[in-house]
Write an enzyme that holds these catalytic residues in place. Structure first.
Site, PDB file in Angstrom:
ATOM      1  N   SER A 159       0.840  -1.191   0.000  1.00 34.26           N
ATOM      2  CA  SER A 159       0.000   0.000   0.000  1.00 34.26           C
ATOM      3  C   SER A 159       0.877   1.244   0.000  1.00 34.26           C
ATOM      4  O   SER A 159       2.059   1.189   0.360  1.00 34.26           O
ATOM      5  CB  SER A 159      -0.887   0.001   1.254  1.00 34.26           C
ATOM      6  OG  SER A 159      -1.470   1.267   1.488  1.00 34.26           O
ATOM      7  N   TYR A 185      -0.169   0.621  10.571  1.00 31.26           N
ATOM      8  CA  TYR A 185      -0.666   0.079   9.299  1.00 31.26           C
ATOM      9  C   TYR A 185       0.403   0.197   8.217  1.00 31.26           C
ATOM     10  O   TYR A 185       0.655  -0.748   7.470  1.00 31.26           O
ATOM     11  CB  TYR A 185      -1.932   0.816   8.873  1.00 31.26           C
ATOM     12  CG  TYR A 185      -2.444   0.410   7.508  1.00 31.26           C
ATOM     13  CD1 TYR A 185      -3.054  -0.826   7.326  1.00 31.26           C
ATOM     14  CD2 TYR A 185      -2.315   1.260   6.412  1.00 31.26           C
ATOM     15  CE1 TYR A 185      -3.516  -1.210   6.075  1.00 31.26           C
ATOM     16  CE2 TYR A 185      -2.776   0.879   5.159  1.00 31.26           C
ATOM     17  CZ  TYR A 185      -3.375  -0.354   5.004  1.00 31.26           C
ATOM     18  OH  TYR A 185      -3.824  -0.730   3.762  1.00 31.26           O
TER      19      TYR A 185
END
Length: 329
Positions: A159, A185
């Site tokens: 990501s 994250y």
């Protein structure tokens, strides 16, 4: 062979869909595993691969829900899988291994984002444990069928979260520093990218190539743990029915699945691997101080960091060093 982190000019782009990528492919006789392949971009990944004739095994926490969602799909199987529970990962692997099938495609798609639970029962950071470490364990368990395929591909979803910065190897689970959900994250997604680098190095001699993928910004179930304030910062509003309204800049799930599918099947990537991809192409390596919200930064594809993370991961999971690189044939 080291693949250059440089766009190939694939002819595709950010608006390309998974169906456009898979058009004309015949995957009959191929076997694929897609974690979380019953929702969001995972569902579209499953649809594309199964539609091209592959047998797709979907790993899902809620088997009944997954089977209901996938009921109209042909050649799709569902096996229970909870990436946050090591015993569940082992059980999934045992079911697959008992079938004695080769594994041609492994897409590590499932994940959590901005999860409210900071640590799992082992004390491990939840993002790190679920998004990365669970997939590391699963891949090592499925290593033999990947090798037997002799031309397998592994796709690990990363990501732009990796732009948050390098992994803090001295404090992976936020024991010494304040917990930050965005950094947590991001670190898990940097880890997924580094995993692809290290796995590709080990897999080349066995015909196993690995790729990291940024699918693009997609409003999916992963956003459910975000606060309204977080969403507003991205120009997104949560509607009463659970859907989202945005000011633009987001991909559809069909577009989000395109790069995963491309990495799994494209002949353009024959003999290549160990790279970070986005928008259906190999991404551009950008300087650490670049303000561009895209591309890849060096800390997500650094071979030395990839090796360091791999060794730490083996230790955390008590996997003997060298398990994946050994040739048991």
């Amino acid at each position: 062979m080291i693949t250059e982190q440089k766009p190939l000019q694939s002819g595709f782009g950010p608006n390309t869909t998974a169906q456009e990528v898979i058009a004309g492919f015949d995957l009959g006789g191929k076997v694929a595993v897609v974690t979380g392949g019953h929702g969001g971009i995972g569902l579209e990944t499953t649809r594309a691969l199964a539609g091209a004739g592959a047998t797709v095994i979907v790993g899902a926490r809620d088997v009944d829900q997954a089977r209901e969602t996938l009921a109209s799909f042909g050649n799709v199987e569902v096996i229970q899988l909870d990436l946050a529970v090591p015993e569940s990962i082992d059980a999934f692997a045992e079911v697959f291994l008992s079938s004695e099938r080769e594994l041609d495609i492994l897409i590590l798609n499932a994940g959590v984002s901005y999860h409210p639970t900071i640590r799992d029962e082992r004390g491990y950071d939840t993002h790190f444990a679920t998004n990365y470490l669970g997939h590391f364990q699963l891949t090592t368990r499925l290593w033999e069928p990947l090798k037997r395929a002799e031309n397998a591909r592994v796709v690990a979803l990363s990501s732009t979260g990796h732009l948050a910065g390098p992994i803090d190897f001295d404090d992976l689970h936020f024991a010494q520093r304040p917990y930050d959900k965005a950094i947590s994250y991001g670190a898990s997604k940097t880890a997924c990218s580094l995993f692809a680098i290290a796995l590709d190095k080990r897999g080349q001699e066995h015909g196993v190539r690995a790729f990291a993928v940024h699918p693009g910004a997609i409003l999916s179930g992963l956003a459910r743990h975000l606060s309204d304030e977080d969403l507003a910062g991205w120009g997104v509003k949560r509607n009463e029915d659970g859907s989202y309204t945005s000011s633009g800049g987001f991909k559809t799930t069909e577009q989000g699945a395109a790069t995963s599918v491309w990495c799994a099947v494209s002949p353009m990537l024959n003999g290549k691997g160990g790279v970070y991809c986005e928008d259906v192409d190999i991404a551009e390596l950008l300087p650490a101080d670049s303000t561009v919200y895209g591309g890849v930064r060096s800390w997500a594809i650094d071979p030395a960091l990839a090796e360091k993370l791999w060794t730490i991961s083996e230790d955390m999971l008590r996997i003997p060093h060298g398990t994946v690189s050994r040739n048991h044939d």
